[in-house]
Design a protein around this motif. Structure first.
Motif, PDB file in Angstrom:
ATOM      1  N   ILE A 213       0.840  -1.203   0.000  1.00 60.79           N
ATOM      2  CA  ILE A 213       0.000   0.000   0.000  1.00 60.79           C
ATOM      3  C   ILE A 213       0.873   1.250   0.000  1.00 60.79           C
ATOM      4  O   ILE A 213       0.622   2.207  -0.736  1.00 60.79           O
ATOM      5  N   HIS A 214       1.929   1.234   0.811  1.00 60.16           N
ATOM      6  CA  HIS A 214       2.835   2.386   0.857  1.00 60.16           C
ATOM      7  C   HIS A 214       3.483   2.604  -0.503  1.00 60.16           C
ATOM      8  O   HIS A 214       3.588   3.741  -0.985  1.00 60.16           O
TER       9      HIS A 214
ATOM     10  N   LYS B   6       4.919   5.933  -4.225  1.00 60.74           N
ATOM     11  CA  LYS B   6       5.680   5.935  -5.480  1.00 60.74           C
ATOM     12  C   LYS B   6       4.809   6.130  -6.714  1.00 60.74           C
ATOM     13  O   LYS B   6       5.125   6.934  -7.581  1.00 60.74           O
ATOM     14  N   LEU B   7       3.718   5.379  -6.823  1.00 59.91           N
ATOM     15  CA  LEU B   7       2.900   5.433  -8.035  1.00 59.91           C
ATOM     16  C   LEU B   7       1.945   6.627  -8.052  1.00 59.91           C
ATOM     17  O   LEU B   7       1.856   7.341  -9.049  1.00 59.91           O
ATOM     18  N   LEU B   8       1.230   6.846  -6.952  1.00 57.74           N
ATOM     19  CA  LEU B   8       0.257   7.937  -6.901  1.00 57.74           C
ATOM     20  C   LEU B   8       0.858   9.239  -6.374  1.00 57.74           C
ATOM     21  O   LEU B   8       0.202  10.274  -6.418  1.00 57.74           O
ATOM     22  N   ARG B   9       2.074   9.156  -5.849  1.00 57.50           N
ATOM     23  CA  ARG B   9       2.790  10.323  -5.316  1.00 57.50           C
ATOM     24  C   ARG B   9       2.013  11.040  -4.213  1.00 57.50           C
ATOM     25  O   ARG B   9       1.955  12.257  -4.159  1.00 57.50           O
ATOM     26  N   VAL B  10       1.408  10.236  -3.344  1.00 56.81           N
ATOM     27  CA  VAL B  10       0.709  10.768  -2.178  1.00 56.81           C
ATOM     28  C   VAL B  10       1.671  10.720  -1.009  1.00 56.81           C
ATOM     29  O   VAL B  10       2.233   9.674  -0.686  1.00 56.81           O
ATOM     30  N   SER B  11       1.860  11.859  -0.378  1.00 54.47           N
ATOM     31  CA  SER B  11       2.792  11.940   0.738  1.00 54.47           C
ATOM     32  C   SER B  11       2.148  11.318   1.985  1.00 54.47           C
ATOM     33  O   SER B  11       1.163  11.833   2.505  1.00 54.47           O
ATOM     34  N   LEU B  12       2.713  10.225   2.427  1.00 58.87           N
ATOM     35  CA  LEU B  12       2.232   9.569   3.642  1.00 58.87           C
ATOM     36  C   LEU B  12       3.166   9.936   4.791  1.00 58.87           C
ATOM     37  O   LEU B  12       4.372  10.100   4.591  1.00 58.87           O
TER      38      LEU B  12
END
Length: 154
Positions: A133-134, A139-145
């Protein structure tokens, strides 16, 4: 509690209206017909349609019913509900401090173990799932977690 479908339909309509009102404030992208509010707006329209259908169905059923659902008489079901609500609150409270990876791993482990998954299976599946999920989000969706305490450990 079992309520008439018309009540739920009205709540869905109110939620759809709030979403549609809110997406109007989303910024426009120059030169684009579709902006960031398109997908939430589409979901709100679908939610409104479902709300209307529920209202129609509820009107056919008649007076509103207010009886407790069968699941409230089952301690296991109530425990599952409480755990699900609890892990959502835990994520909101702990994700920034602990980070996504640690928080999500704890949540998945708690859910797996409560639902009867053997620990020998639950631990590796939870860890692998969190990293997948991370990877997808970061990496793929470029959502900052949130990283939480993990950068300190390097």
């Amino acid at each position: 509690m079992k309520l008439n479908d018309a009540v739920w339909g009205a709540l869905f309509l109110a939620l759809a209206r709030a979403v549609l009102w809110n997406v109007q404030s989303f910024p426009r992208i120059p030169g684009q017909n579709i902006g960031p509010g398109a997908f939430p707006g589409l979901l709100a329209v679908i939610l409104a349609a479902c709300g209307v259908l529920l209202i129609v169905r509820g009107r056919r059923e008649g007076a509103a019913r207010g009886s407790l659902g069968q699941w409230l008489r089952s301690p296991g079901h109530v425990g599952n509900f409480v755990l699900t609500a609890g892990v959502l609150v835990f994520y909101i409270v702990a994700a920034n401090t602990l980070g996504f990876i640690i928080t999500a791993a704890v949540i998945l482990l708690a859910l797996f173990l409560k639902l009867g998954v053997r620990p020998v299976v639950a631990f590796p599946v939870a860890i692998a799932t969190v990293f997948i999920i991370h990877l997808i989000f970061y990496k793929l969706l470029r959502v900052s977690l949130p990283w939480g305490v993990l950068p300190i450990l390097y």
